[in-house]
Design a protein around this motif. Structure first.
Motif, mmCIF file in Angstrom:
data_model
loop_
_atom_site.group_PDB
_atom_site.id
_atom_site.type_symbol
_atom_site.label_atom_id
_atom_site.label_comp_id
_atom_site.label_asym_id
_atom_site.label_seq_id
_atom_site.Cartn_x
_atom_site.Cartn_y
_atom_site.Cartn_z
ATOM 1 N N SER A 112 0.824 -1.208 0.000
ATOM 2 C CA SER A 112 0.000 0.000 0.000
ATOM 3 C C SER A 112 0.860 1.261 0.000
ATOM 4 C CB SER A 112 -0.916 0.013 1.234
ATOM 5 O OG SER A 112 -0.136 0.053 2.423
ATOM 6 N N GLN A 113 0.216 2.383 -0.236
ATOM 7 C CA GLN A 113 0.949 3.645 -0.354
ATOM 8 C C GLN A 113 1.697 3.998 0.922
ATOM 9 O OE1 GLN A 113 -0.185 6.633 -3.043
ATOM 10 N NE2 GLN A 113 -0.395 8.217 -1.494
ATOM 11 N N ASP A 114 1.090 3.726 2.095
ATOM 12 C CA ASP A 114 1.760 4.035 3.358
ATOM 13 C C ASP A 114 2.628 2.885 3.859
ATOM 14 O OD1 ASP A 114 -0.146 2.215 4.116
ATOM 15 O OD2 ASP A 114 -1.242 3.579 5.442
ATOM 16 N N LYS A 115 2.726 1.829 3.050
ATOM 17 C CA LYS A 115 3.560 0.658 3.344
ATOM 18 C C LYS A 115 3.143 -0.090 4.610
ATOM 19 C CE LYS A 115 7.644 1.160 0.583
ATOM 20 N NZ LYS A 115 9.029 0.758 0.447
ATOM 21 N N THR A 116 1.870 0.006 4.967
ATOM 22 C CA THR A 116 1.381 -0.705 6.144
ATOM 23 C C THR A 116 0.659 -1.997 5.790
ATOM 24 O OG1 THR A 116 -0.700 0.543 6.131
ATOM 25 C CG2 THR A 116 1.136 1.442 7.442
ATOM 26 N N VAL A 117 0.259 -2.144 4.515
ATOM 27 C CA VAL A 117 -0.486 -3.332 4.093
ATOM 28 C C VAL A 117 0.232 -3.982 2.913
ATOM 29 C CG1 VAL A 117 -2.678 -4.229 3.227
ATOM 30 C CG2 VAL A 117 -2.665 -2.302 4.837
ATOM 31 N N ARG A 145 0.751 0.665 -4.383
ATOM 32 C CA ARG A 145 1.703 1.581 -5.013
ATOM 33 C C ARG A 145 3.040 0.919 -5.315
ATOM 34 N NH1 ARG A 145 3.566 7.688 -3.169
ATOM 35 N NH2 ARG A 145 5.442 7.774 -4.502
ATOM 36 N N PHE A 146 3.446 -0.027 -4.482
ATOM 37 C CA PHE A 146 4.755 -0.652 -4.642
ATOM 38 C C PHE A 146 4.586 -2.129 -4.992
ATOM 39 C CE2 PHE A 146 4.917 2.710 -1.483
ATOM 40 C CZ PHE A 146 5.985 3.495 -1.907
ATOM 41 N N VAL A 147 5.428 -2.614 -5.903
ATOM 42 C CA VAL A 147 5.443 -4.039 -6.249
ATOM 43 C C VAL A 147 6.803 -4.590 -5.848
ATOM 44 C CG1 VAL A 147 5.343 -5.744 -8.097
ATOM 45 C CG2 VAL A 147 3.809 -3.760 -8.141
ATOM 46 N N ARG A 148 6.770 -5.644 -5.033
ATOM 47 C CA ARG A 148 8.019 -6.249 -4.545
ATOM 48 C C ARG A 148 8.160 -7.666 -5.087
ATOM 49 N NH1 ARG A 148 10.642 -6.076 1.466
ATOM 50 N NH2 ARG A 148 10.740 -3.886 0.821
ATOM 51 N N ILE A 149 9.350 -7.979 -5.553
ATOM 52 C CA ILE A 149 9.682 -9.313 -6.051
ATOM 53 C C ILE A 149 10.766 -9.886 -5.158
ATOM 54 C CG2 ILE A 149 10.662 -10.596 -7.999
ATOM 55 C CD1 ILE A 149 9.413 -8.467 -9.835
ATOM 56 N N GLN A 150 10.535 -11.107 -4.664
ATOM 57 C CA GLN A 150 11.460 -11.709 -3.707
ATOM 58 C C GLN A 150 11.599 -13.193 -4.002
ATOM 59 O OE1 GLN A 150 10.356 -10.799 0.322
ATOM 60 N NE2 GLN A 150 12.426 -11.106 1.082
ATOM 61 N N ILE A 151 12.784 -13.738 -3.786
ATOM 62 C CA ILE A 151 12.989 -15.168 -4.017
ATOM 63 C C ILE A 151 13.365 -15.858 -2.717
ATOM 64 C CG2 ILE A 151 13.620 -14.947 -6.446
ATOM 65 C CD1 ILE A 151 16.562 -15.218 -5.607
ATOM 66 N N TYR A 152 13.003 -17.143 -2.652
ATOM 67 C CA TYR A 152 13.302 -17.983 -1.493
ATOM 68 C C TYR A 152 14.021 -19.223 -2.001
ATOM 69 C CZ TYR A 152 9.872 -14.909 0.639
ATOM 70 O OH TYR A 152 9.192 -13.805 1.087
ATOM 71 N N ASN A 153 15.180 -19.005 -2.552
ATOM 72 C CA ASN A 153 15.973 -20.068 -3.169
ATOM 73 C C ASN A 153 17.168 -20.356 -2.267
ATOM 74 O OD1 ASN A 153 17.527 -21.740 -4.747
ATOM 75 N ND2 ASN A 153 17.282 -20.546 -6.631
ATOM 76 N N GLU A 154 17.156 -21.466 -1.602
ATOM 77 C CA GLU A 154 18.197 -21.779 -0.632
ATOM 78 C C GLU A 154 19.577 -21.887 -1.279
ATOM 79 O OE1 GLU A 154 18.006 -21.870 2.655
ATOM 80 O OE2 GLU A 154 15.921 -21.225 2.455
ATOM 81 N N ALA A 155 19.622 -22.400 -2.509
ATOM 82 C CA ALA A 155 20.920 -22.585 -3.152
ATOM 83 C C ALA A 155 21.575 -21.254 -3.513
ATOM 84 C CB ALA A 155 20.758 -23.456 -4.399
ATOM 85 N N TYR A 156 20.754 -20.305 -3.970
ATOM 86 C CA TYR A 156 21.287 -18.997 -4.364
ATOM 87 C C TYR A 156 20.480 -17.902 -3.670
ATOM 88 C CZ TYR A 156 23.525 -21.680 -8.073
ATOM 89 O OH TYR A 156 24.262 -22.586 -8.767
ATOM 90 N N ARG A 157 20.283 -18.051 -2.408
ATOM 91 C CA ARG A 157 19.357 -17.172 -1.713
ATOM 92 C C ARG A 157 19.873 -15.744 -1.556
ATOM 93 N NH1 ARG A 157 19.471 -19.017 4.656
ATOM 94 N NH2 ARG A 157 21.653 -18.492 5.086
#
Length: 250
Positions: A112-117, A145-157
């Motif tokens: 969300s815009q205020d980064k709370t949700v 407002r913000f789009v976040r991309i995150q990976i959970y790859n143990e080999a190349y975390r």
């Protein structure tokens, strides 16, 4: 000389406005040229390289973002600021040409815009092929407002590389767009009625027609009604098959 100048001006206008009109009836890349950040940065491979609109898959040529190799931060992330709250339909990421196995099990969230949700857009399970796109469709109604991309790859975390990110949604309205009103028809003064194969062509005709500030388009009959707006008594009516497009300055 004067005729040459007029010809070049006409060509520039056509090329310029084609860019604006080509997405008139669909989704646009909300992330294009928008500021981005990431959990850490390797050398000069900044987060903004994934929103520059240039399609390349070699980080060695500064074509991809890249989180730090030596920071050892688990579950690295990348985030773009869309500049405002938008409804988001799809997110696509372009993988690098080599060490492609590093990009897998991608979690995409919208903040969300205020980064709370934080809301989950979608989760991409598995690996992404070398120099290939991976696309996910967000859950209906996903907005932020913000789009976040995150990976959970143990080999190349500790490494996240993105060569381009496309966030598709409805464009904010500006002076060069027409705003679509689905299933509605505007009762207004008719400038001209023509046949157009698609809404984009109807929009171009409106732009090139004196006094046209809006149009109705019927996808079933290809009818394009070029309209003049200005009377406060103008009204819209519900009419299946028709869509009303208003100039964003109105």
């Amino acid at each position: 000389m004067e005729n040459t100048r007029v010809l070049w001006l006409y060509i520039i206008l056509l090329c310029h406005y084609h860019w604006f009109f080509e997405e008139i009836d669909g989704l646009v890349n909300l992330a294009l040229k928008k500021p981005a950040i990431q959990s850490s940065t390797f050398l000069n491979l900044t987060a903004s390289l994934a929103t520059d609109g240039l399609i390349g898959t070699r980080s060695t040529k500064n074509e991809c973002s890249h989180t730090g190799v030596y920071h050892r931060n688990p579950n690295p992330w990348w985030e773009v600021d869309l500049g405002g709250v938008h409804t988001i339909n799809r997110v696509s990421v372009l993988n690098r040409a080599y060490f492609a196995e590093r990009l897998r099990d991608i979690n995409i969230t919208v903040i969300s815009q205020d980064k709370t949700v934080t809301t989950e857009c979608a989760f991409y399970q598995g690996s992404v092929a070398a120099a290939a796109w991976a696309t996910v469709t967000c859950h209906p109604g996903t907005s932020g407002r913000f789009v976040r991309i995150q990976i959970y790859n143990e080999a190349y975390r500790d490494v996240l590389t993105l060569c381009e990110v496309v966030v598709e949604g409805l464009s904010p309205c500006d002076a060069f767009y027409f705003r679509k009103h689905p299933g509605q028809r505007l009762n207004s003064q008719l400038v001209e009625e023509i046949q157009s194969n698609k809404p984009m062509d109807c929009g171009k005709a409106c732009f090139l027609t004196t006094m046209c500030f809006a149009y109705n388009y019927n996808s079933d009959t290809s009818a394009c009604q070029l309209l003049k707006i200005g009377d406060p008594c103008d009204t819209t009516v519900s009419d299946p098959g028709w869509d009303f497009y208003s100039n964003c300055l109105n």
